[in-house]
Design a protein around this motif. Structure first.
Motif, PDB file in Angstrom:
ATOM      1  N   LEU A  96      12.082  -7.127   5.522  1.00  0.00           N
ATOM      2  CA  LEU A  96      11.092  -7.433   7.203  1.00  0.00           C
ATOM      3  C   LEU A  96      10.168  -6.531   6.992  1.00  0.00           C
ATOM      4  CD1 LEU A  96      14.526  -7.236   8.683  1.00  0.00           C
ATOM      5  CD2 LEU A  96      13.655  -9.278   7.772  1.00  0.00           C
ATOM      6  N   PRO A  97       9.005  -7.475   7.782  1.00  0.00           N
ATOM      7  CA  PRO A  97       8.152  -6.609   8.316  1.00  0.00           C
ATOM      8  C   PRO A  97       8.497  -5.380   9.507  1.00  0.00           C
ATOM      9  CG  PRO A  97       7.949  -8.685   9.621  1.00  0.00           C
ATOM     10  CD  PRO A  97       9.222  -8.814   7.938  1.00  0.00           C
ATOM     11  N   ALA A 100       2.584  -3.779   7.526  1.00  0.00           N
ATOM     12  CA  ALA A 100       3.474  -3.705   6.253  1.00  0.00           C
ATOM     13  C   ALA A 100       4.948  -3.368   6.590  1.00  0.00           C
ATOM     14  CB  ALA A 100       2.610  -2.617   5.228  1.00  0.00           C
ATOM     15  N   SER A 101       5.978  -3.595   5.668  1.00  0.00           N
ATOM     16  CA  SER A 101       7.012  -3.051   5.514  1.00  0.00           C
ATOM     17  C   SER A 101       7.201  -2.213   5.131  1.00  0.00           C
ATOM     18  CB  SER A 101       7.821  -4.261   4.872  1.00  0.00           C
ATOM     19  OG  SER A 101       9.472  -3.431   4.876  1.00  0.00           O
ATOM     20  N   ALA A 152      -5.845  -3.462   9.623  1.00  0.00           N
ATOM     21  CA  ALA A 152      -5.467  -4.714   8.908  1.00  0.00           C
ATOM     22  C   ALA A 152      -5.098  -5.474   8.675  1.00  0.00           C
ATOM     23  CB  ALA A 152      -5.160  -3.454   7.803  1.00  0.00           C
ATOM     24  N   ALA A 153      -3.911  -5.983  10.297  1.00  0.00           N
ATOM     25  CA  ALA A 153      -3.151  -7.148   9.981  1.00  0.00           C
ATOM     26  C   ALA A 153      -4.386  -8.456  10.584  1.00  0.00           C
ATOM     27  CB  ALA A 153      -1.734  -6.797  10.496  1.00  0.00           C
ATOM     28  N   GLU A 161      -0.252  -9.118   4.214  1.00  0.00           N
ATOM     29  CA  GLU A 161      -0.341  -8.538   2.760  1.00  0.00           C
ATOM     30  C   GLU A 161      -0.756  -8.062   3.845  1.00  0.00           C
ATOM     31  OE1 GLU A 161       0.267  -9.120  -0.898  1.00  0.00           O
ATOM     32  OE2 GLU A 161       0.613 -11.462  -1.445  1.00  0.00           O
ATOM     33  N   GLN A 162      -0.009  -6.272   3.510  1.00  0.00           N
ATOM     34  CA  GLN A 162      -0.831  -5.029   3.832  1.00  0.00           C
ATOM     35  C   GLN A 162      -0.968  -4.217   2.584  1.00  0.00           C
ATOM     36  OE1 GLN A 162      -2.561  -5.195   6.837  1.00  0.00           O
ATOM     37  NE2 GLN A 162      -1.556  -7.041   7.192  1.00  0.00           N
ATOM     38  N   GLU A 163      -1.917  -2.731   3.522  1.00  0.00           N
ATOM     39  CA  GLU A 163      -1.335  -1.841   2.218  1.00  0.00           C
ATOM     40  C   GLU A 163      -0.212  -0.834   2.222  1.00  0.00           C
ATOM     41  OE1 GLU A 163      -3.197   2.031   4.745  1.00  0.00           O
ATOM     42  OE2 GLU A 163      -4.693   0.036   4.682  1.00  0.00           O
ATOM     43  N   GLU A 164       0.208  -0.901   1.562  1.00  0.00           N
ATOM     44  CA  GLU A 164       1.575   0.363   0.979  1.00  0.00           C
ATOM     45  C   GLU A 164       2.234   1.286   1.923  1.00  0.00           C
ATOM     46  OE1 GLU A 164       4.629  -1.177   0.438  1.00  0.00           O
ATOM     47  OE2 GLU A 164       3.127  -3.110  -0.104  1.00  0.00           O
ATOM     48  N   THR A 165       2.874   1.646   2.988  1.00  0.00           N
ATOM     49  CA  THR A 165       3.327   3.234   3.077  1.00  0.00           C
ATOM     50  C   THR A 165       3.042   4.364   1.548  1.00  0.00           C
ATOM     51  OG1 THR A 165       5.531   2.914   2.931  1.00  0.00           O
ATOM     52  CG2 THR A 165       4.762   2.154   5.434  1.00  0.00           C
ATOM     53  N   VAL A 166       2.840   5.016   2.598  1.00  0.00           N
ATOM     54  CA  VAL A 166       1.904   5.934   1.096  1.00  0.00           C
ATOM     55  C   VAL A 166       3.607   7.285   1.159  1.00  0.00           C
ATOM     56  CG1 VAL A 166       1.030   8.421   0.614  1.00  0.00           C
ATOM     57  CG2 VAL A 166      -0.206   5.719   2.450  1.00  0.00           C
TER      58      VAL A 166
END
Length: 112
Positions: free
Chosen positions: A13-14, A29-30, A74-75, A91-96
């Motif tokens: 889920l987002p 990003a989720s 970004a969103a 679609e977003q940058e992923e979590t680190v």
């Protein structure tokens, strides 16, 4: 709203952020987790442990960090008015991922 799962355990889920000034929700990003712990510090959102959607029966032990200001920007820049998103969010940058308690350089720079 951070993480969780719907009727399809394999679909993440987002993450939804509520703006109290505009009374609007923004999907970012989720964190790709459910049954996890999370907390915020400044613009950073941390997520630890829980289960991921790829292996929903195996608990994780990793720490992730997301810069919410960057994720929201970004969103908002990728969202077109009236456009429907299939997965509930752009679609977003992923979590680190942060392993063994270390903090990557990008998270240190974002916190300054």
């Amino acid at each position: 709203v951070v993480g969780g799962r719907g009727s399809d355990v394999n679909k993440p889920l987002p993450t939804a952020v509520y703006d109290t000034e505009t009374c609007e929700w923004t999907n970012v990003a989720s964190v790709n987790r459910f049954r996890h712990a999370c907390w915020g510090m400044g613009p950073l959102l941390f997520s630890y442990g829980g289960f991921d959607h790829k292996s929903p029966s195996a608990p994780t032990h990793d720490l992730q960090v997301m810069d919410l200001e960057r994720a929201i920007a970004a969103a908002l820049s990728t969202t077109t008015p009236g456009a429907a998103e299939e997965d509930g969010g752009p679609e977003q940058e992923e979590t680190v991922p942060i392993n063994r308690g270390g903090v990557p350089d990008s998270a240190l720079n974002l916190a300054q």
